[in-house]
Design a protein around this motif. Sequence first.
Motif, PDB file in Angstrom:
ATOM      1  N   SER A 168       0.855  -1.192   0.000  1.00 30.19           N
ATOM      2  CA  SER A 168       0.000   0.000   0.000  1.00 30.19           C
ATOM      3  C   SER A 168       0.887   1.238   0.000  1.00 30.19           C
ATOM      4  CB  SER A 168      -0.938   0.009   1.216  1.00 30.19           C
ATOM      5  OG  SER A 168      -0.196   0.015   2.418  1.00 30.19           O
ATOM      6  N   LYS A 170       0.481   5.616   0.555  1.00 27.68           N
ATOM      7  CA  LYS A 170      -0.332   6.803   0.822  1.00 27.68           C
ATOM      8  C   LYS A 170       0.563   7.907   1.357  1.00 27.68           C
ATOM      9  CE  LYS A 170      -4.564   8.386   3.104  1.00 27.68           C
ATOM     10  NZ  LYS A 170      -5.680   8.018   4.016  1.00 27.68           N
ATOM     11  N   THR A 198      -2.169   7.028  -4.529  1.00 28.35           N
ATOM     12  CA  THR A 198      -2.583   6.144  -3.436  1.00 28.35           C
ATOM     13  C   THR A 198      -2.778   4.741  -3.983  1.00 28.35           C
ATOM     14  OG1 THR A 198      -3.689   7.951  -2.252  1.00 28.35           O
ATOM     15  CG2 THR A 198      -4.314   5.714  -1.659  1.00 28.35           C
ATOM     16  N   SER A 200      -3.639   0.595  -2.740  1.00 26.97           N
ATOM     17  CA  SER A 200      -4.078  -0.279  -1.650  1.00 26.97           C
ATOM     18  C   SER A 200      -4.413  -1.651  -2.216  1.00 26.97           C
ATOM     19  CB  SER A 200      -5.307   0.307  -0.934  1.00 26.97           C
ATOM     20  OG  SER A 200      -6.401   0.421  -1.830  1.00 26.97           O
ATOM     21  N   ASN A 201      -4.294  -2.664  -1.359  1.00 25.31           N
ATOM     22  CA  ASN A 201      -4.662  -4.042  -1.720  1.00 25.31           C
ATOM     23  C   ASN A 201      -3.935  -4.555  -2.954  1.00 25.31           C
ATOM     24  OD1 ASN A 201      -6.393  -6.261  -0.792  1.00 25.31           O
ATOM     25  ND2 ASN A 201      -7.357  -6.087  -2.790  1.00 25.31           N
ATOM     26  N   ASP A 252      -7.793  -6.776   6.772  1.00 23.24           N
ATOM     27  CA  ASP A 252      -7.352  -5.520   7.383  1.00 23.24           C
ATOM     28  C   ASP A 252      -6.490  -5.836   8.595  1.00 23.24           C
ATOM     29  OD1 ASP A 252      -7.000  -2.992   8.346  1.00 23.24           O
ATOM     30  OD2 ASP A 252      -9.090  -2.683   8.955  1.00 23.24           O
TER      31      ASP A 252
END
Length: 378
Positions: A168, A170, A198, A200-201, A252
Amino acid sequence: MKIFIQRNALLSAIQHVQKAVTSKTTIPVLSGIKLSVDRNGLRMTATDLEIGIETFVPAYMDDEEIVKVEEEGSIVLPARYFSEIIRKLPYQQIELEVKENYLTTICGGTSEFNLLGLDAEEFPRLPQVMGDRIFSISSDVFKEMIRQTVFATSTEEIRPILTGVVLSLKDGLLRLVATDSHRLAQREETVEAPADLTLSNVIIPGKSLNELGRLLPDDDQLVDIVVANNQILIKMENTQFYSRLIDGQYPDTSRLFPTTFKTSILVNTKELYNAIERASLIARENNNNIVRFMITPEQIKITSTSADVGKVTETFIPKEVKGEELLLAFNAKYIMDALRVFDAEEILVEFTGSMSPFILKIPGETKIMQLVLPIRMN
Protein backbone atom coordinates in the motif's frame (compact mmCIF):
# COMPACT_ATOMS: atom_id res chain seq x y z
CA MET A 1 20.96 -14.44 -36.05
CA LYS A 2 24.68 -14.16 -35.39
CA ILE A 3 26.53 -12.31 -32.64
CA PHE A 4 29.83 -12.18 -30.78
CA ILE A 5 29.39 -11.39 -27.08
CA GLN A 6 31.52 -11.13 -23.96
CA ARG A 7 31.06 -14.25 -21.86
CA ASN A 8 30.69 -12.47 -18.49
CA ALA A 9 27.94 -10.20 -19.81
CA LEU A 10 26.10 -13.15 -21.35
CA LEU A 11 26.41 -15.28 -18.22
CA SER A 12 25.17 -12.46 -15.99
CA ALA A 13 22.11 -11.97 -18.22
CA ILE A 14 21.37 -15.71 -18.21
CA GLN A 15 21.56 -15.80 -14.41
CA HIS A 16 19.06 -12.93 -14.21
CA VAL A 17 16.39 -14.36 -16.49
CA GLN A 18 16.88 -17.97 -15.42
CA LYS A 19 15.06 -17.15 -12.16
CA ALA A 20 11.82 -17.13 -14.19
CA VAL A 21 12.41 -20.45 -15.94
CA THR A 22 10.34 -23.40 -14.77
CA SER A 23 11.34 -27.04 -15.08
CA LYS A 24 7.82 -28.22 -14.22
CA THR A 25 5.91 -27.45 -17.39
CA THR A 26 4.16 -29.27 -20.19
CA ILE A 27 4.91 -26.35 -22.52
CA PRO A 28 8.46 -26.92 -23.87
CA VAL A 29 9.05 -23.29 -24.80
CA LEU A 30 8.66 -22.21 -21.14
CA SER A 31 11.76 -24.21 -20.18
CA GLY A 32 13.78 -22.00 -22.49
CA ILE A 33 15.24 -18.51 -22.67
CA LYS A 34 14.30 -16.27 -25.57
CA LEU A 35 17.16 -14.37 -27.22
CA SER A 36 16.32 -11.41 -29.47
CA VAL A 37 19.07 -9.52 -31.28
CA ASP A 38 18.93 -6.16 -33.04
CA ARG A 39 21.54 -3.52 -33.77
CA ASN A 40 21.23 -2.15 -30.21
CA GLY A 41 22.21 -5.40 -28.50
CA LEU A 42 20.80 -8.63 -27.05
CA ARG A 43 17.50 -8.93 -25.18
CA MET A 44 16.84 -12.08 -23.13
CA THR A 45 13.48 -13.14 -21.72
CA ALA A 46 12.11 -15.95 -19.55
CA THR A 47 8.70 -16.58 -17.99
CA ASP A 48 6.77 -19.25 -16.15
CA LEU A 49 3.50 -17.32 -16.78
CA GLU A 50 3.49 -16.18 -13.14
CA ILE A 51 6.61 -14.04 -13.32
CA GLY A 52 8.59 -12.77 -16.28
CA ILE A 53 12.11 -11.35 -16.44
CA GLU A 54 13.59 -9.45 -19.34
CA THR A 55 17.17 -8.17 -19.40
CA PHE A 56 19.07 -6.22 -22.02
CA VAL A 57 22.76 -6.45 -22.89
CA PRO A 58 23.64 -3.27 -24.82
CA ALA A 59 25.98 -3.41 -27.80
CA TYR A 60 28.25 -0.85 -26.12
CA MET A 61 28.87 -0.09 -22.46
CA ASP A 62 31.23 2.71 -21.40
CA ASP A 63 32.54 2.88 -24.99
CA GLU A 64 33.44 -0.83 -24.88
CA GLU A 65 31.87 -3.22 -27.37
CA ILE A 66 29.97 -5.91 -25.48
CA VAL A 67 27.87 -7.36 -28.30
CA LYS A 68 28.94 -7.37 -31.94
CA VAL A 69 25.86 -7.95 -34.07
CA GLU A 70 26.41 -9.52 -37.47
CA GLU A 71 22.86 -10.69 -38.10
CA GLU A 72 19.63 -9.82 -36.29
CA GLY A 73 17.12 -12.46 -35.27
CA SER A 74 15.68 -14.47 -32.37
CA ILE A 75 15.66 -17.98 -30.93
CA VAL A 76 14.54 -19.86 -27.80
CA LEU A 77 17.28 -22.02 -26.26
CA PRO A 78 16.84 -24.64 -23.48
CA ALA A 79 17.82 -22.77 -20.32
CA ARG A 80 19.40 -25.69 -18.51
CA TYR A 81 21.89 -26.61 -21.25
CA PHE A 82 22.48 -23.05 -22.45
CA SER A 83 23.47 -21.80 -18.98
CA GLU A 84 25.72 -24.82 -18.30
CA ILE A 85 27.51 -24.43 -21.61
CA ILE A 86 28.23 -20.72 -21.11
CA ARG A 87 29.30 -21.33 -17.50
CA LYS A 88 31.81 -24.00 -18.52
CA LEU A 89 33.33 -22.19 -21.48
CA PRO A 90 36.64 -20.63 -20.38
CA TYR A 91 36.90 -18.16 -23.28
CA GLN A 92 35.97 -14.50 -22.91
CA GLN A 93 34.30 -14.12 -26.30
CA ILE A 94 31.36 -16.30 -27.31
CA GLU A 95 29.96 -16.69 -30.81
CA LEU A 96 26.26 -17.50 -31.22
CA GLU A 97 24.80 -18.32 -34.61
CA VAL A 98 21.34 -19.64 -35.48
CA LYS A 99 21.24 -21.80 -38.59
CA GLU A 100 18.52 -23.79 -40.36
CA ASN A 101 15.79 -25.54 -38.34
CA TYR A 102 16.66 -23.50 -35.25
CA LEU A 103 20.02 -25.26 -34.81
CA THR A 104 22.22 -22.91 -32.79
CA THR A 105 25.99 -23.06 -32.77
CA ILE A 106 27.80 -21.84 -29.65
CA CYS A 107 31.55 -21.38 -30.05
CA GLY A 108 34.22 -20.35 -27.58
CA GLY A 109 37.87 -20.80 -28.53
CA THR A 110 38.33 -24.41 -29.64
CA SER A 111 34.95 -25.55 -28.21
CA GLU A 112 31.80 -25.83 -30.32
CA PHE A 113 28.30 -26.83 -29.19
CA ASN A 114 25.20 -27.32 -31.31
CA LEU A 115 21.89 -26.80 -29.50
CA LEU A 116 18.42 -27.42 -30.88
CA GLY A 117 16.35 -24.31 -30.31
CA LEU A 118 12.67 -23.43 -30.72
CA ASP A 119 10.81 -20.85 -32.78
CA ALA A 120 10.79 -17.54 -30.88
CA GLU A 121 7.28 -16.84 -32.22
CA GLU A 122 5.99 -19.60 -29.92
CA PHE A 123 7.32 -17.81 -26.84
CA PRO A 124 4.64 -16.00 -24.78
CA ARG A 125 4.74 -12.21 -24.93
CA LEU A 126 5.28 -10.49 -21.61
CA PRO A 127 2.37 -8.28 -20.52
CA GLN A 128 2.38 -4.60 -21.42
CA VAL A 129 2.22 -2.94 -18.02
CA MET A 130 1.18 0.63 -18.63
CA GLY A 131 -0.31 3.37 -16.51
CA ASP A 132 0.49 6.31 -14.29
CA ARG A 133 0.52 4.41 -10.98
CA ILE A 134 4.28 4.53 -10.65
CA PHE A 135 6.72 5.32 -7.85
CA SER A 136 10.46 4.96 -7.23
CA ILE A 137 12.52 3.47 -4.41
CA SER A 138 16.18 2.70 -3.79
CA SER A 139 17.01 -0.86 -4.85
CA ASP A 140 18.77 -1.84 -1.61
CA VAL A 141 15.93 -0.45 0.52
CA PHE A 142 13.26 -2.33 -1.44
CA LYS A 143 15.34 -5.49 -1.20
CA GLU A 144 15.54 -5.02 2.56
CA MET A 145 11.77 -4.45 2.82
CA ILE A 146 11.14 -7.71 0.98
CA ARG A 147 13.56 -9.62 3.25
CA GLN A 148 11.87 -8.24 6.36
CA THR A 149 8.33 -9.24 5.35
CA VAL A 150 8.14 -12.07 2.79
CA PHE A 151 9.15 -14.79 5.28
CA ALA A 152 5.81 -14.31 7.09
CA THR A 153 3.67 -15.29 4.09
CA SER A 154 1.72 -18.54 4.23
CA THR A 155 3.00 -21.55 2.32
CA GLU A 156 -0.44 -23.18 2.28
CA GLU A 157 -2.82 -22.62 -0.62
CA ILE A 158 -5.94 -22.95 1.57
CA ARG A 159 -6.08 -19.14 1.73
CA PRO A 160 -4.25 -17.96 -1.42
CA ILE A 161 -4.46 -14.32 -0.29
CA LEU A 162 -2.06 -15.04 2.59
CA THR A 163 0.60 -16.46 0.25
CA GLY A 164 1.23 -12.88 -0.88
CA VAL A 165 2.59 -9.63 0.55
CA VAL A 166 0.19 -6.70 0.41
CA LEU A 167 1.57 -3.36 -0.78
CA SER A 168 0.00 0.00 0.00
CA LEU A 169 1.07 3.60 -0.59
CA LYS A 170 -0.33 6.80 0.82
CA ASP A 171 1.20 10.26 1.23
CA GLY A 172 4.54 8.92 0.00
CA LEU A 173 4.67 6.18 2.67
CA LEU A 174 5.10 2.67 1.26
CA ARG A 175 3.99 -0.23 3.45
CA LEU A 176 4.53 -3.97 2.96
CA VAL A 177 2.61 -6.41 5.17
CA ALA A 178 2.67 -10.22 5.28
CA THR A 179 0.89 -12.66 7.58
CA ASP A 180 0.14 -16.37 7.75
CA SER A 181 -2.45 -15.75 10.56
CA HIS A 182 0.06 -16.83 13.26
CA ARG A 183 2.52 -13.95 12.83
CA LEU A 184 2.72 -10.68 10.94
CA ALA A 185 5.59 -8.65 9.48
CA GLN A 186 5.25 -4.98 8.55
CA ARG A 187 7.80 -2.63 7.02
CA GLU A 188 7.36 1.03 6.05
CA GLU A 189 9.52 3.43 4.08
CA THR A 190 9.17 6.86 2.52
CA VAL A 191 9.47 6.72 -1.29
CA GLU A 192 9.52 9.05 -4.29
CA ALA A 193 5.92 9.16 -5.50
CA PRO A 194 3.41 11.70 -6.85
CA ALA A 195 1.66 13.43 -3.95
CA ASP A 196 -1.76 12.23 -5.09
CA LEU A 197 -0.77 8.59 -5.72
CA THR A 198 -2.58 6.14 -3.44
CA LEU A 199 -2.32 2.36 -3.71
CA SER A 200 -4.08 -0.28 -1.65
CA ASN A 201 -4.66 -4.04 -1.72
CA VAL A 202 -1.83 -4.71 -4.18
CA ILE A 203 -1.08 -8.36 -3.35
CA ILE A 204 2.21 -9.67 -4.74
CA PRO A 205 2.86 -13.44 -4.54
CA GLY A 206 5.53 -14.30 -1.97
CA LYS A 207 7.27 -16.56 -4.50
CA SER A 208 7.59 -13.61 -6.89
CA LEU A 209 9.08 -11.37 -4.21
CA ASN A 210 11.59 -14.05 -3.21
CA GLU A 211 12.86 -14.12 -6.80
CA LEU A 212 12.81 -10.33 -7.04
CA GLY A 213 14.82 -10.08 -3.82
CA ARG A 214 17.55 -12.20 -5.41
CA LEU A 215 17.51 -10.05 -8.53
CA LEU A 216 17.60 -6.54 -7.03
CA PRO A 217 21.09 -4.98 -6.88
CA ASP A 218 22.65 -4.20 -3.48
CA ASP A 219 23.06 -0.52 -4.27
CA ASP A 220 21.12 2.71 -4.03
CA GLN A 221 20.09 3.02 -7.68
CA LEU A 222 16.41 3.88 -8.04
CA VAL A 223 14.01 1.27 -9.36
CA ASP A 224 10.61 2.20 -10.77
CA ILE A 225 7.55 0.24 -9.70
CA VAL A 226 4.50 0.29 -11.99
CA VAL A 227 1.20 -1.13 -10.74
CA ALA A 228 -1.52 -2.23 -13.17
CA ASN A 229 -4.83 -3.99 -12.55
CA ASN A 230 -3.45 -7.52 -12.38
CA GLN A 231 0.29 -7.05 -12.92
CA ILE A 232 3.23 -5.30 -11.30
CA LEU A 233 6.41 -4.25 -13.10
CA ILE A 234 9.74 -3.43 -11.47
CA LYS A 235 12.13 -1.56 -13.76
CA MET A 236 15.86 -1.76 -13.01
CA GLU A 237 18.70 -0.36 -15.10
CA ASN A 238 18.73 -3.02 -17.83
CA THR A 239 16.28 -5.52 -16.37
CA GLN A 240 12.51 -5.64 -16.01
CA PHE A 241 10.65 -7.94 -13.62
CA TYR A 242 6.98 -8.75 -14.14
CA SER A 243 4.64 -10.55 -11.77
CA ARG A 244 0.95 -11.28 -11.71
CA LEU A 245 -0.98 -10.01 -8.68
CA ILE A 246 -3.20 -12.13 -6.45
CA ASP A 247 -6.89 -11.35 -6.86
CA GLY A 248 -8.99 -10.83 -3.74
CA GLN A 249 -9.25 -8.66 -0.64
CA TYR A 250 -6.39 -8.83 1.86
CA PRO A 251 -7.54 -8.82 5.51
CA ASP A 252 -7.35 -5.52 7.38
CA THR A 253 -4.29 -5.82 9.61
CA SER A 254 -4.16 -2.20 10.79
CA ARG A 255 -6.07 -2.95 14.00
CA LEU A 256 -3.99 -5.97 15.01
CA PHE A 257 -1.20 -3.96 16.61
CA PRO A 258 -1.92 -3.30 20.31
CA THR A 259 -1.58 0.25 21.58
CA THR A 260 -1.31 -0.49 25.31
CA PHE A 261 1.00 -3.00 26.98
CA LYS A 262 1.21 -4.73 30.37
CA THR A 263 4.83 -5.85 30.06
CA SER A 264 7.82 -4.80 27.98
CA ILE A 265 11.41 -6.00 27.83
CA LEU A 266 14.51 -4.48 26.26
CA VAL A 267 16.96 -7.21 25.26
CA ASN A 268 20.09 -7.75 23.24
CA THR A 269 18.89 -9.08 19.87
CA LYS A 270 21.65 -11.65 19.41
CA GLU A 271 21.45 -12.85 23.01
CA LEU A 272 17.69 -13.45 22.76
CA TYR A 273 18.03 -15.15 19.39
CA ASN A 274 20.80 -17.48 20.59
CA ALA A 275 18.86 -18.43 23.73
CA ILE A 276 15.71 -19.28 21.74
CA GLU A 277 17.79 -21.14 19.16
CA ARG A 278 19.31 -23.34 21.87
CA ALA A 279 15.87 -23.97 23.38
CA SER A 280 14.55 -24.89 19.95
CA LEU A 281 16.94 -27.85 19.83
CA ILE A 282 14.45 -29.55 22.15
CA ALA A 283 11.38 -27.54 21.08
CA ARG A 284 11.43 -28.79 17.51
CA GLU A 285 10.88 -32.33 18.80
CA ASN A 286 7.46 -31.43 20.20
CA ASN A 287 4.40 -30.89 18.02
CA ASN A 288 4.35 -27.10 17.69
CA ASN A 289 7.98 -26.14 18.29
CA ILE A 290 6.77 -24.67 21.58
CA VAL A 291 9.01 -22.61 23.86
CA ARG A 292 7.83 -21.14 27.18
CA PHE A 293 8.83 -17.63 28.15
CA MET A 294 8.76 -16.49 31.79
CA ILE A 295 9.42 -12.82 32.51
CA THR A 296 10.15 -11.49 36.01
CA PRO A 297 11.73 -8.17 37.06
CA GLU A 298 15.03 -9.98 37.63
CA GLN A 299 15.36 -12.33 34.65
CA ILE A 300 13.92 -14.07 31.63
CA LYS A 301 13.65 -17.85 31.67
CA ILE A 302 13.13 -19.82 28.45
CA THR A 303 12.18 -23.48 28.71
CA SER A 304 11.22 -26.28 26.37
CA THR A 305 10.25 -29.87 27.11
CA SER A 306 9.98 -33.00 25.00
CA ALA A 307 8.72 -36.25 26.52
CA ASP A 308 10.99 -38.24 24.22
CA VAL A 309 14.14 -36.10 24.45
CA GLY A 310 14.29 -34.07 27.66
CA LYS A 311 14.19 -30.46 28.81
CA VAL A 312 16.19 -27.29 28.30
CA THR A 313 16.27 -24.13 30.43
CA GLU A 314 17.86 -20.85 29.34
CA THR A 315 18.16 -17.92 31.75
CA PHE A 316 19.47 -14.44 31.00
CA ILE A 317 19.23 -10.91 32.36
CA PRO A 318 17.40 -8.40 30.11
CA LYS A 319 18.59 -4.83 29.77
CA GLU A 320 15.24 -3.58 31.08
CA VAL A 321 11.89 -4.98 32.27
CA LYS A 322 8.74 -2.90 32.74
CA GLY A 323 5.32 -3.97 33.96
CA GLU A 324 3.86 -7.22 35.22
CA GLU A 325 5.37 -10.67 35.46
CA LEU A 326 4.31 -12.82 32.54
CA LEU A 327 4.29 -16.44 31.40
CA LEU A 328 3.49 -17.35 27.79
CA ALA A 329 4.34 -19.90 25.10
CA PHE A 330 5.17 -19.40 21.43
CA ASN A 331 6.52 -21.10 18.32
CA ALA A 332 10.30 -20.78 18.49
CA LYS A 333 10.64 -20.61 14.71
CA TYR A 334 8.34 -17.57 14.46
CA ILE A 335 10.42 -15.57 16.93
CA MET A 336 13.72 -16.60 15.37
CA ASP A 337 12.45 -15.63 11.90
CA ALA A 338 11.39 -12.24 13.24
CA LEU A 339 14.62 -11.57 15.13
CA ARG A 340 16.71 -12.55 12.10
CA VAL A 341 15.50 -9.57 10.04
CA PHE A 342 16.35 -6.92 12.62
CA ASP A 343 19.64 -5.15 11.98
CA ALA A 344 19.75 -3.66 15.46
CA GLU A 345 21.73 -4.46 18.59
CA GLU A 346 18.70 -4.12 20.88
CA ILE A 347 15.06 -5.14 20.48
CA LEU A 348 11.99 -3.99 22.40
CA VAL A 349 9.35 -6.69 22.95
CA GLU A 350 5.93 -5.50 24.17
CA PHE A 351 3.26 -7.81 25.62
CA THR A 352 -0.45 -7.31 26.41
CA GLY A 353 -1.03 -10.71 28.02
CA SER A 354 -0.31 -14.41 27.82
CA MET A 355 -2.78 -15.01 24.97
CA SER A 356 -2.59 -11.69 23.10
CA PRO A 357 -0.27 -10.87 20.16
CA PHE A 358 3.04 -9.33 21.15
CA ILE A 359 5.24 -6.92 19.18
CA LEU A 360 8.94 -6.87 18.38
CA LYS A 361 10.46 -3.57 17.23
CA ILE A 362 13.54 -1.39 17.40
CA PRO A 363 13.32 1.03 20.37
CA GLY A 364 12.01 4.41 19.24
CA GLU A 365 11.13 3.16 15.73
CA THR A 366 7.99 1.93 14.01
CA LYS A 367 9.49 1.47 10.55
CA ILE A 368 9.71 -2.30 11.03
CA MET A 369 7.40 -4.22 13.35
CA GLN A 370 6.90 -7.94 13.87
CA LEU A 371 3.82 -9.37 15.57
CA VAL A 372 3.56 -12.94 16.90
CA LEU A 373 0.55 -14.78 18.34
CA PRO A 374 1.27 -16.86 21.46
CA ILE A 375 0.24 -20.51 21.79
CA ARG A 376 -2.24 -21.67 24.43
CA MET A 377 -0.45 -23.53 27.21
CA ASN A 378 -1.80 -26.84 28.53
